[in-house]
Design an enzyme around this catalytic site. Structure first.
Site, PDB file in Angstrom:
ATOM      1  N   LYS A   1       0.977  -0.963  -0.589  1.00 56.96           N
ATOM      2  CA  LYS A   1      -0.206  -0.103   0.328  1.00 56.96           C
ATOM      3  C   LYS A   1       1.005   0.881   0.172  1.00 56.96           C
ATOM      4  O   LYS A   1       1.579   1.331   0.959  1.00 56.96           O
ATOM      5  CB  LYS A   1      -0.752  -0.249   1.312  1.00 56.96           C
ATOM      6  CG  LYS A   1      -2.095   1.293   1.098  1.00 56.96           C
ATOM      7  CD  LYS A   1      -2.645   1.171   2.753  1.00 56.96           C
ATOM      8  CE  LYS A   1      -2.173   2.440   2.885  1.00 56.96           C
ATOM      9  NZ  LYS A   1      -2.214   4.314   2.206  1.00 56.96           N
TER      10      LYS A   1
ATOM     11  N   GLU B   1      10.513   0.901   9.794  1.00 58.36           N
ATOM     12  CA  GLU B   1      11.109   1.763  10.161  1.00 58.36           C
ATOM     13  C   GLU B   1      10.716   3.080  10.342  1.00 58.36           C
ATOM     14  O   GLU B   1       9.665   3.537   8.790  1.00 58.36           O
ATOM     15  CB  GLU B   1      12.089   1.412   8.189  1.00 58.36           C
ATOM     16  CG  GLU B   1      13.465   2.674   8.287  1.00 58.36           C
ATOM     17  CD  GLU B   1      13.641   4.129   7.852  1.00 58.36           C
ATOM     18  OE1 GLU B   1      13.235   4.378   8.303  1.00 58.36           O
ATOM     19  OE2 GLU B   1      13.687   4.110   6.388  1.00 58.36           O
TER      20      GLU B   1
ATOM     21  N   CYS C   1      13.543   9.667   6.623  1.00 56.84           N
ATOM     22  CA  CYS C   1      13.820   9.473   8.428  1.00 56.84           C
ATOM     23  C   CYS C   1      14.495   9.923   8.776  1.00 56.84           C
ATOM     24  O   CYS C   1      15.191  10.533  10.006  1.00 56.84           O
ATOM     25  CB  CYS C   1      13.188   8.468   7.862  1.00 56.84           C
ATOM     26  SG  CYS C   1      14.001   7.416   7.319  1.00 56.84           S
TER      27      CYS C   1
ATOM     28  N   GLU D   1      11.083  15.376  15.726  1.00 57.08           N
ATOM     29  CA  GLU D   1      10.924  14.396  14.108  1.00 57.08           C
ATOM     30  C   GLU D   1      10.059  16.595  13.083  1.00 57.08           C
ATOM     31  O   GLU D   1       8.849  15.769  13.366  1.00 57.08           O
ATOM     32  CB  GLU D   1      10.305  13.603  13.718  1.00 57.08           C
ATOM     33  CG  GLU D   1      10.982  13.906  11.909  1.00 57.08           C
ATOM     34  CD  GLU D   1      10.315  12.259  11.632  1.00 57.08           C
ATOM     35  OE1 GLU D   1       9.578  11.513  11.776  1.00 57.08           O
ATOM     36  OE2 GLU D   1      11.705  11.380  11.105  1.00 57.08           O
TER      37      GLU D   1
HETATM   38  P1  NDP Z   1       1.952   7.621   7.957  1.00 58.80           P
HETATM   39  O1  NDP Z   1       3.042   7.280   9.007  1.00 58.80           O
HETATM   40  O2  NDP Z   1       0.647   8.577   8.936  1.00 58.80           O
HETATM   41  O3  NDP Z   1       1.915   7.146   6.872  1.00 58.80           O
HETATM   42  C1  NDP Z   1       2.843   6.424   6.634  1.00 58.80           C
HETATM   43  C2  NDP Z   1       2.121   4.912   5.638  1.00 58.80           C
HETATM   44  O4  NDP Z   1       1.198   4.387   6.463  1.00 58.80           O
HETATM   45  C3  NDP Z   1       0.917   5.834   4.605  1.00 58.80           C
HETATM   46  O5  NDP Z   1       0.854   4.704   3.258  1.00 58.80           O
HETATM   47  C4  NDP Z   1      -0.699   5.496   4.765  1.00 58.80           C
HETATM   48  O6  NDP Z   1      -1.567   5.770   4.335  1.00 58.80           O
HETATM   49  C5  NDP Z   1      -0.625   4.615   5.925  1.00 58.80           C
HETATM   50  N1  NDP Z   1      -0.696   4.208   7.470  1.00 58.80           N
HETATM   51  C6  NDP Z   1      -1.266   5.568   8.100  1.00 58.80           C
HETATM   52  N2  NDP Z   1      -2.397   5.129   8.770  1.00 58.80           N
HETATM   53  C7  NDP Z   1      -1.687   3.085   9.273  1.00 58.80           C
HETATM   54  C8  NDP Z   1      -2.385   2.426  10.039  1.00 58.80           C
HETATM   55  N3  NDP Z   1      -2.839   3.450  10.987  1.00 58.80           N
HETATM   56  N4  NDP Z   1      -2.077   0.971   9.237  1.00 58.80           N
HETATM   57  C9  NDP Z   1      -1.667   1.423   8.637  1.00 58.80           C
HETATM   58  N5  NDP Z   1      -0.972   1.921   7.657  1.00 58.80           N
HETATM   59  C10 NDP Z   1      -0.986   3.645   7.627  1.00 58.80           C
HETATM   60  O7  NDP Z   1       2.832   9.211   8.154  1.00 58.80           O
HETATM   61  P2  NDP Z   1       2.295  10.835   7.487  1.00 58.80           P
HETATM   62  O8  NDP Z   1       2.036  10.208   6.778  1.00 58.80           O
HETATM   63  O9  NDP Z   1       0.789  11.652   8.569  1.00 58.80           O
HETATM   64  O10 NDP Z   1       3.017  11.957   8.137  1.00 58.80           O
HETATM   65  C11 NDP Z   1       3.463  12.321   9.791  1.00 58.80           C
HETATM   66  C12 NDP Z   1       4.823  11.863   9.825  1.00 58.80           C
HETATM   67  O11 NDP Z   1       5.238  11.136  10.047  1.00 58.80           O
HETATM   68  C13 NDP Z   1       5.826  13.192   9.553  1.00 58.80           C
HETATM   69  O12 NDP Z   1       5.339  14.618   9.957  1.00 58.80           O
HETATM   70  C14 NDP Z   1       7.038  12.912   9.685  1.00 58.80           C
HETATM   71  O13 NDP Z   1       7.510  13.225  10.803  1.00 58.80           O
HETATM   72  C15 NDP Z   1       6.961  11.455   9.845  1.00 58.80           C
HETATM   73  N6  NDP Z   1       6.905  10.242   8.568  1.00 58.80           N
HETATM   74  C16 NDP Z   1       8.585   9.297   8.441  1.00 58.80           C
HETATM   75  C17 NDP Z   1       8.630   8.729   7.590  1.00 58.80           C
HETATM   76  C18 NDP Z   1       9.731   7.961   7.436  1.00 58.80           C
HETATM   77  O14 NDP Z   1      10.299   7.919   6.940  1.00 58.80           O
HETATM   78  N7  NDP Z   1      10.729   8.310   8.804  1.00 58.80           N
HETATM   79  C19 NDP Z   1       8.081   8.708   6.283  1.00 58.80           C
HETATM   80  C20 NDP Z   1       6.538   9.896   6.810  1.00 58.80           C
HETATM   81  C21 NDP Z   1       6.287  10.304   7.697  1.00 58.80           C
HETATM   82  P3  NDP Z   1      -1.748   6.954   4.141  1.00 58.80           P
HETATM   83  O15 NDP Z   1      -1.004   7.855   3.446  1.00 58.80           O
HETATM   84  O16 NDP Z   1      -3.125   6.638   3.137  1.00 58.80           O
HETATM   85  O17 NDP Z   1      -2.396   8.224   5.219  1.00 58.80           O
END
Ligand code: NDP
Length: 499
Positions: free
Chosen positions: A201, A275, A309, A406
């Site tokens: 996904k 991660e 990240c 972050e």
């Molecule tokens: P999320 O962790 O919400 O999203 C990452 C992925 O998980 C997306 O595909 C999202 O789907 C999906 N997802 C969301 N909720 C769930 C759930 N309950 N169970 C399973 N999958 C889920 O990141 P955000 O986009 O909300 O970003 C928020 C913050 O996270 C950022 O500000 C940043 O600080 C951090 N972040 C860190 C990353 C990293 O590489 N470590 C990458 C991205 C964000 P959908 O997009 O449909 O919501």
């Protein structure tokens, strides 16, 4: 606030006069990307409509214009995708010799290279990242992961001698929006090389490269059902990782969602890798090669708008060189070009989504309210789209939110230290432990620091370097498990006697 000028580039004339000049626009054509108006789910080798009959809008963060409509999967769609992946695992993929699996992976790698310009433009359109980064980093590295893991597919018994490496089964993979194609490659390449099938996904903000990748799978004649792509909101991700017929869960994203997934998987026998976030320390000693260090700091935090990240978001400069170092850093910031992601001269593109921009703005306001000094170059931002100026904070307290949380944006917090011990203590004073950087000319100091920094990856005299052969992953709230290298393969295998 700003110190720089709108046109930081100038020719010096002999008489002391400066003649300013501007970069002419150098936009990459978007013609190479043929977008359909709608994209369905990719299940069993075919594009299918979602059972919900619902679609959501995917937008270009640089213009806020609609790119396409994307299928909103239902829990039944998830169930179907997992079932199809299970059948493909039993019937096709797990029965193929490794050398045959390798052929498909090599083919995928080659197709990604052949279509690299198209994927680079697509990643920049959908994610807001500068074309020079998607062209030179995201796409080549994604292909490199398929090349690398293709090489392992028929050598698993040599990778783990005297063991009996077996695939786990169906892998549920959920990826974020900051490196959509690259994270897909990090997840799919080792899973397939090890003999697993996949339901992935992508993030709702950046689904397009995964949906184009579905086309690459078809082009490579990958057996139907080995790779399945479902799109939809977080709750669909939750349904996927909780599905009882999934054997392995791999997630990259926020620490908050990572914890939720950890809870959903707890008590099952699913294998899990997480991660998550980071707040990396980039540490500059007074004997560091300063010119390179300035570039390393800039690359460390402004690469991909800081939406990384492992971004070097906390800069620790040794006190004796702090003042001149910060001055030079400000000068360098004033030369960064912020704007159209498709322009080949752009250094800092658009922020990926409106929610992320709001989060960056909130944390920057918190930094100012907590008394830190802000510096932003006086660059012009485009009138439309989600953009944020490269930002640098000095006079930052260790306890400040901008030193602890972050931000995931182009915002650097600068702190100072006097001794190596103080640098270690401050650098490790975080709930995260994903990455760090050390800049010094002394090899012995590098080795000493590396052994004491609680971070999964430590770069020495460089930053944000990635290679498929090298494991990547975190300590503490940055997650667990490793991706990349042989470690990444291990995360998709049962070696017998438990994994
Ligand atoms: P999320 O962790 O919400 O999203 C990452 C992925 O998980 C997306 O595909 C999202 O789907 C999906 N997802 C969301 N909720 C769930 C759930 N309950 N169970 C399973 N999958 C889920 O990141 P955000 O986009 O909300 O970003 C928020 C913050 O996270 C950022 O500000 C940043 O600080 C951090 N972040 C860190 C990353 C990293 O590489 N470590 C990458 C991205 C964000 P959908 O997009 O449909 O919501």
């Amino acid at each position: 606030m700003g110190r720089g000028t709108a046109s930081p580039n100038s020719w010096a004339l002999g008489d002391g006069q400066q003649v300013p000049w501007e970069y002419a626009p150098a936009p990459e054509s978007r013609e190479i990307v043929q977008l359909k108006s709608r994209y369905g789910l990719f299940i069993g080798g075919k594009e299918v409509a979602p059972r919900s009959g619902q679609w959501f809008t995917d937008v270009d963060p640089a213009t806020e214009e609609q790119l396409a409509e994307i299928a909103r999967a239902t829990v039944e769609d998830v169930d179907q995708a997992v079932g199809v992946a299970r059948r493909a695992f039993k019937r096709d993929w797990s029965t193929l010799p490794g050398s045959e699996r390798a052929k498909y992976l090599f083919r995928i790698a080659r197709i990604l290279q052949e279509r690299s310009r198209e994927f680079a433009v697509l990643e920049s359109l959908d994610g807001g990242k500068p074309i020079k980064e998607s062209r030179d980093v995201d796409v080549p590295l994604a292909a490199a992961h398929f090349w690398y893991y293709a090489g392992w597919a028929d050598k698993l018994e040599y990778a783990f001698p005297n063991r009996d490496p077996q695939p786990l089964g169906v892998a549920a993979q959920v990826i974020p929006w900051n490196f959509p194609l690259l994270m897909l490659a990090w997840k799919i390449a080792p899973a397939l090389a090890a003999g697993n099938t996949v339901v992935l996904k992508p993030a709702s903000a950046t689904p397009l490269s995964a949906l184009f990748f579905a086309d690459v799978c078809r082009q490579a004649d990958l057996p139907a059902g080995v790779v399945n792509i479902i799109t939809g909101p977080g709750e669909i991700g939750q349904a996927l990782v909780s599905h009882p017929d999934v054997d392995k869960v791999a997630f990259t994203g926020s620490t908050a969602v990572g914890k939720e997934i950890g809870r959903a998987v707890a008590g099952t026998d699913k294998a899990l890798t997480l991660e998550l976030g980071g707040k990396a320390a980039n540490i500059i000693f007074d004997d560091a090669p300063i010119d390179q260090a300035i570039e390393g700091v800039v690359n460390g935090i402004y690469f991909n708008q800081g939406e990384v990240c492992c971004a070097g978001s906390r800069l620790f400069v040794q006190e004796s060189i702090a003042a001149p170092f910060i001055e030079r850093l400000k000068d360098r910031l004033s030369t960064l070009r912020v704007g159209d992601p498709l322009d080949k001269n752009t250094d800092v593109g658009a922020i990926n989504n409106a929610a992320q921009l709001a989060k960056i703005e909130e944390l920057v306001e918190a930094g100012v309210a907590e008394g830190a000094d802000i510096y932003q170059p006086a660059c012009e931002l485009p009138a439309r789209g989600w953009f944020f100026r490269p930002t640098l904070f000095t006079n930052v307290a260790q306890s400040s939110r901008i030193a602890q949380e972050e931000i995931f944006g182009p915002v650097l917090s600068v702190l100072t230290f006097r001794t190596p011990a103080e640098a270690i203590e401050k650098a490790n004073n975080t709930m995260y432990g994903l990455s760090a950087g050390v800049w010094t000319e002394k090899g012995s100091r590098i080795l000493d620091m590396v052994s004491k920094l609680r971070a999964g990856v430590v770069w020495a005299n460089t930053f944000n370097r990635f290679d498929p052969t090298s494991p990547f992953g975190g300590y503490k709230e940055s997650g667990y498990g490793r991706e990349g290298g042989m470690h990444g393969l291990l995360a998709y295998l049962d070696l017998g006697g438990g994994h």
